[in-house]
Design a protein around this motif. Structure first.
Motif, PDB file in Angstrom:
ATOM      1  N   VAL A  55       8.798  89.663 -36.015  1.00  0.00           N
ATOM      2  CA  VAL A  55       8.397  88.263 -36.087  1.00  0.00           C
ATOM      3  C   VAL A  55       7.498  88.017 -37.300  1.00  0.00           C
ATOM      4  O   VAL A  55       7.788  87.170 -38.148  1.00  0.00           O
ATOM      5  CB  VAL A  55       7.695  87.844 -34.787  1.00  0.00           C
ATOM      6  CG1 VAL A  55       7.285  86.375 -34.827  1.00  0.00           C
ATOM      7  CG2 VAL A  55       8.604  88.110 -33.588  1.00  0.00           C
ATOM      8  N   LEU A  56       6.382  88.732 -37.364  1.00  0.00           N
ATOM      9  CA  LEU A  56       5.394  88.539 -38.431  1.00  0.00           C
ATOM     10  C   LEU A  56       4.946  89.912 -38.930  1.00  0.00           C
ATOM     11  O   LEU A  56       3.897  90.430 -38.529  1.00  0.00           O
ATOM     12  CB  LEU A  56       4.199  87.727 -37.911  1.00  0.00           C
ATOM     13  CG  LEU A  56       4.495  86.249 -37.649  1.00  0.00           C
ATOM     14  CD1 LEU A  56       3.411  85.624 -36.777  1.00  0.00           C
ATOM     15  CD2 LEU A  56       4.619  85.478 -38.967  1.00  0.00           C
ATOM     16  N   PRO A  57       5.730  90.520 -39.804  1.00  0.00           N
ATOM     17  CA  PRO A  57       5.475  91.918 -40.184  1.00  0.00           C
ATOM     18  C   PRO A  57       4.164  92.152 -40.908  1.00  0.00           C
ATOM     19  O   PRO A  57       3.672  93.277 -40.918  1.00  0.00           O
ATOM     20  CB  PRO A  57       6.682  92.259 -41.081  1.00  0.00           C
ATOM     21  CG  PRO A  57       7.273  90.955 -41.486  1.00  0.00           C
ATOM     22  CD  PRO A  57       6.977  89.987 -40.396  1.00  0.00           C
ATOM     23  N   THR A  58       3.558  91.103 -41.503  1.00  0.00           N
ATOM     24  CA  THR A  58       2.313  91.322 -42.247  1.00  0.00           C
ATOM     25  C   THR A  58       1.069  90.929 -41.456  1.00  0.00           C
ATOM     26  O   THR A  58      -0.037  90.920 -41.990  1.00  0.00           O
ATOM     27  CB  THR A  58       2.331  90.554 -43.583  1.00  0.00           C
ATOM     28  OG1 THR A  58       2.350  89.137 -43.318  1.00  0.00           O
ATOM     29  CG2 THR A  58       3.543  90.927 -44.409  1.00  0.00           C
ATOM     30  N   VAL A  59       1.240  90.596 -40.171  1.00  0.00           N
ATOM     31  CA  VAL A  59       0.110  90.165 -39.340  1.00  0.00           C
ATOM     32  C   VAL A  59      -0.275  91.290 -38.391  1.00  0.00           C
ATOM     33  O   VAL A  59       0.579  91.945 -37.799  1.00  0.00           O
ATOM     34  CB  VAL A  59       0.482  88.888 -38.560  1.00  0.00           C
ATOM     35  CG1 VAL A  59      -0.613  88.522 -37.569  1.00  0.00           C
ATOM     36  CG2 VAL A  59       0.730  87.729 -39.529  1.00  0.00           C
ATOM     37  N   ASN A  60      -1.578  91.499 -38.226  1.00  0.00           N
ATOM     38  CA  ASN A  60      -2.107  92.541 -37.347  1.00  0.00           C
ATOM     39  C   ASN A  60      -1.817  92.169 -35.888  1.00  0.00           C
ATOM     40  O   ASN A  60      -2.358  91.183 -35.378  1.00  0.00           O
ATOM     41  CB  ASN A  60      -3.617  92.654 -37.581  1.00  0.00           C
ATOM     42  CG  ASN A  60      -4.269  93.703 -36.696  1.00  0.00           C
ATOM     43  OD1 ASN A  60      -3.678  94.182 -35.737  1.00  0.00           O
ATOM     44  ND2 ASN A  60      -5.508  94.044 -37.023  1.00  0.00           N
ATOM     45  N   PRO A  61      -0.994  92.951 -35.188  1.00  0.00           N
ATOM     46  CA  PRO A  61      -0.679  92.589 -33.803  1.00  0.00           C
ATOM     47  C   PRO A  61      -1.877  92.671 -32.867  1.00  0.00           C
ATOM     48  O   PRO A  61      -1.950  91.915 -31.895  1.00  0.00           O
ATOM     49  CB  PRO A  61       0.416  93.592 -33.402  1.00  0.00           C
ATOM     50  CG  PRO A  61       0.319  94.713 -34.379  1.00  0.00           C
ATOM     51  CD  PRO A  61      -0.244  94.136 -35.643  1.00  0.00           C
ATOM     52  N   ASP A  62      -2.836  93.568 -33.154  1.00  0.00           N
ATOM     53  CA  ASP A  62      -4.007  93.670 -32.287  1.00  0.00           C
ATOM     54  C   ASP A  62      -4.742  92.341 -32.198  1.00  0.00           C
ATOM     55  O   ASP A  62      -5.081  91.874 -31.105  1.00  0.00           O
ATOM     56  CB  ASP A  62      -4.974  94.754 -32.794  1.00  0.00           C
ATOM     57  CG  ASP A  62      -4.447  96.159 -32.564  1.00  0.00           C
ATOM     58  OD1 ASP A  62      -3.537  96.315 -31.718  1.00  0.00           O
ATOM     59  OD2 ASP A  62      -4.935  97.090 -33.223  1.00  0.00           O
ATOM     60  N   GLU A  63      -4.982  91.710 -33.357  1.00  0.00           N
ATOM     61  CA  GLU A  63      -5.733  90.456 -33.325  1.00  0.00           C
ATOM     62  C   GLU A  63      -4.902  89.338 -32.673  1.00  0.00           C
ATOM     63  O   GLU A  63      -5.445  88.481 -31.980  1.00  0.00           O
ATOM     64  CB  GLU A  63      -6.201  90.048 -34.730  1.00  0.00           C
ATOM     65  CG  GLU A  63      -5.111  89.766 -35.721  1.00  0.00           C
ATOM     66  CD  GLU A  63      -5.657  89.371 -37.098  1.00  0.00           C
ATOM     67  OE1 GLU A  63      -4.900  88.723 -37.847  1.00  0.00           O
ATOM     68  OE2 GLU A  63      -6.809  89.712 -37.419  1.00  0.00           O
ATOM     69  N   MET A  64      -3.591  89.363 -32.854  1.00  0.00           N
ATOM     70  CA  MET A  64      -2.756  88.333 -32.233  1.00  0.00           C
ATOM     71  C   MET A  64      -2.757  88.463 -30.712  1.00  0.00           C
ATOM     72  O   MET A  64      -2.913  87.475 -29.985  1.00  0.00           O
ATOM     73  CB  MET A  64      -1.334  88.404 -32.777  1.00  0.00           C
ATOM     74  CG  MET A  64      -1.203  87.939 -34.221  1.00  0.00           C
ATOM     75  SD  MET A  64      -1.570  86.184 -34.482  1.00  0.00           S
ATOM     76  CE  MET A  64      -0.060  85.437 -33.866  1.00  0.00           C
ATOM     77  N   TYR A  65      -2.575  89.689 -30.225  1.00  0.00           N
ATOM     78  CA  TYR A  65      -2.448  89.875 -28.772  1.00  0.00           C
ATOM     79  C   TYR A  65      -3.792  89.922 -28.058  1.00  0.00           C
ATOM     80  O   TYR A  65      -3.865  89.663 -26.858  1.00  0.00           O
ATOM     81  CB  TYR A  65      -1.601  91.122 -28.472  1.00  0.00           C
ATOM     82  CG  TYR A  65      -0.135  90.860 -28.723  1.00  0.00           C
ATOM     83  CD1 TYR A  65       0.703  90.432 -27.695  1.00  0.00           C
ATOM     84  CD2 TYR A  65       0.404  90.991 -30.000  1.00  0.00           C
ATOM     85  CE1 TYR A  65       2.041  90.152 -27.932  1.00  0.00           C
ATOM     86  CE2 TYR A  65       1.742  90.708 -30.253  1.00  0.00           C
ATOM     87  CZ  TYR A  65       2.560  90.280 -29.215  1.00  0.00           C
ATOM     88  OH  TYR A  65       3.867  89.990 -29.467  1.00  0.00           O
ATOM     89  N   ASN A  66      -4.854  90.237 -28.781  1.00  0.00           N
ATOM     90  CA  ASN A  66      -6.176  90.274 -28.158  1.00  0.00           C
ATOM     91  C   ASN A  66      -6.933  88.955 -28.270  1.00  0.00           C
ATOM     92  O   ASN A  66      -7.772  88.644 -27.422  1.00  0.00           O
ATOM     93  CB  ASN A  66      -7.040  91.382 -28.777  1.00  0.00           C
ATOM     94  CG  ASN A  66      -6.483  92.763 -28.488  1.00  0.00           C
ATOM     95  OD1 ASN A  66      -5.727  92.951 -27.539  1.00  0.00           O
ATOM     96  ND2 ASN A  66      -6.847  93.731 -29.325  1.00  0.00           N
TER      97      ASN A  66
END
Length: 543
Positions: free
Chosen positions: A175-186
């Motif tokens: 979906v968003l390969p350059t975005v940190n998933p930790d910050e999105m999901y947390n």
């Protein structure tokens, strides 16, 4: 179907307790009669020619509302520009929005004939002539595809089914390969879900409600073929729907309201972000205004716009100065505007990625004809709550969608989201004075193949066939449309990793144009969460 059957809960929404805590003030305001006089005044304030504003937001959908709210909370005065109407005044029938089964001039944006996603039923064409009007649903036609978009204060939230899905974390890299998933999901997905009022239907009520018989039939068929069937979070007020079913309040979802707005139960942006925006006292909104140009100027940017009447006629042209401009006109609106501005020399330093990476979220529709002993119910809630998740194995997630016709159809209907590699590009057509899109209908074959990985198997198991009467004559697949336009100004390509447009300090892209063509699920929660992420960074570092 036995009431003990349970669909897997594959998608996590917030808990009921946190949902109630987060939206009590919103629901209270709605119960007390909607907008306050001050809020109504804010709605009708139109921007004046030669105005000077610190921040101008183009669009009032998910990303635009996030942007305006956070800027205002940070002490910045904001003006929002919206091409569509305010949708705060009832029509002749006493309701703001038209019903799905009886579309009138409120239904479509500047059309003289409806262009419904299902063009036929039982072999008969169902589109009808309507007066030309700035209606709520735009069926924008490009070569090879029709893109459905909401028009009005609240954008796409006005016309979608409310399916508020957070992508599975293992697929987030798509979906968003350059975005940190930790910050999105947390941080940002939880924030978006709380602000949007996302919650889950009560499974016990789902199991017994007459209006979800269609979904239970879909659940049974999916599970009999070995597919995971999941509950999907939504932004509908489930207490209101229970009252609808009991006959104690005006019907909304149970009156088939979906395509052209929902009058009562759905928590669109009109009931979530927008009341908070108005409460800041720092935001004004100009409906029926269409931005045509953005050029560098002393003090920021000169933004030229046309004011429209309800026939779509330009009644005034205005030029305002904004220190910062936030593009949030939706994937198509933002991309078209940026491509035009780059190609015509208004913003020539935009980079070559502008206009690229556009996709349809793999949307494809189909219907299955069920046996007479498997009725789907004449009463169907227009708000879908369940889906078939075959993303890992077959590259498809299928929303079990309603056919709220008011009669028994013996049909199961689906909107699939599929894994597809095809990406189109917007380009400026100087001769025609418009922006074109390079989409090819043939690219939908990948989506059809992915969807067939589910429905061929179910048909074989159940001894059923595809419906051929919904999209034209003997046409099985609705491969002509998308409800989920994404891309055109891709994050970390056309912009930096937070939406800042390269070459022009003070210009930002905030919306679905940033997302490269897919979210693997319904996209509005991801659009909202990404906007929350980006505006937080922009406020911290740019203001």
């Amino acid at each position: 179907m036995a009431h003990t059957m349970r669909c897997d809960n594959g998608f996590q929404g917030p808990s009921r307790r946190s949902f109630i805590a987060g939206t009590g003030s919103i629901l209270g305001a709605v119960a007390l009669g909607g907008l306050s006089p001050a809020a109504r005044a804010a709605t009708s304030t139109t921007i004046s020619d030669a105005a000077v504003v610190p921040a101008l937001v183009i669009g009032t959908g998910y990303a635009g509302c996030v942007t305006a709210l956070r800027l205002a909370q940070a002490g910045v005065d904001v003006h929002m520009i919206e091409m569509g109407m305010a949708w705060d005044t009832p029509g002749a029938d006493g309701k703001i929005f038209a019903n799905t089964t009886t579309p009138d001039q409120r239904s479509f944006w500047l059309r003289t004939r409806t262009k419904q996603p299902l063009s036929n039923f039982l072999g008969f064409p169902i589109d009808k002539d309507i007066p030309r009007y700035t209606g709520i649903l735009d069926a924008e036609e490009f070569s090879g595809i029709t893109v459905y978009q909401g028009r009005g204060v609240g954008g796409g939230s006005l016309v979608n089914g409310g399916m508020a899905v957070t992508p599975r974390r293992e697929f987030f890299g798509e979906v968003l390969p350059t975005v940190n998933p930790d910050e999105m999901y947390n941080v940002y997905y939880p924030r978006a879900n709380a602000e949007l009022g996302v919650t889950m239907i009560d499974p016990a009520w789902f199991d017994t409600a007459e209006c979800y018989q269609y979904a239970r039939v879909g659940c049974k068929h999916a599970q009999r073929s070995g597919f995971p069937f999941v509950y999907v979070p939504n932004v509908y007020d489930w207490n209101y729907m229970r009252q609808e079913a009991a006959g104690t309040v005006p019907k909304s979802a149970l009156a088939g309201e979906i395509l052209y707005g929902n009058n009562y139960g759905k928590k669109s942006l009109q009931k979530t972000y927008l009341p908070k925006i108005r409460a800041t006292g720092r935001v004004t909104i100009s409906p029926l205004h269409r931005v045509t140009s953005v050029v560098p100027a002393s003090g920021g940017y000169t933004v030229t716009m046309e004011q429209l009447d309800t026939a779509g006629t330009t009644i005034a042209t205005k030029a305002v100065t904004a220190a910062r401009v936030f593009f949030a006109a939706g994937s198509v609106g933002t991309s078209k505007l940026l491509v035009k501005l780059k190609s015509t020399g208004a913003l020539p330093n935009l980079n070559g990625e502008v206009g690229k990476g556009w996709g349809d979220n793999g949307n494809v529709m189909c219907g299955r004809a069920n046996h007479m002993w498997d009725p789907t119910g004449s009463l169907q809630s227009s708000i879908p709550t369940a889906g078939i998740d075959n993303w890992a194995a077959g590259g498809a997630f299928a929303e079990v969608a309603p056919l709220p016709t008011g009669i028994e159809t013996y049909a199961s209907f689906y909107l699939s989201i599929t894994r597809t590699p095809s990406r189109a590009e917007f380009s400026w057509n100087a001769a025609a004075g418009r922006v074109d899109l390079s989409w090819q209908t043939a690219w939908k074959q990948t989506s059809i193949t992915a969807a067939k990985s589910i429905f061929d198997k179910i048909n074989a198991k159940e001894g059923t066939i595809y419906r051929t009467d919904l999209f034209g004559v003997y046409k099985i697949w609705g491969d002509h449309l998308t409800y989920h336009p994404l891309g055109g100004a891709v994050l970390n390509k056309a912009t930096d990793n937070y939406g800042r447009l390269h070459g022009y300090p003070g210009l930002y892209v905030m919306d679905g144009a940033l997302i490269p063509g897919t979210t693997t699920v319904n996209p509005f929660v991801t659009i909202t969460a990404l906007a929350e992420r980006n505006i937080e960074k922009i406020i911290a570092t740019d203001l």
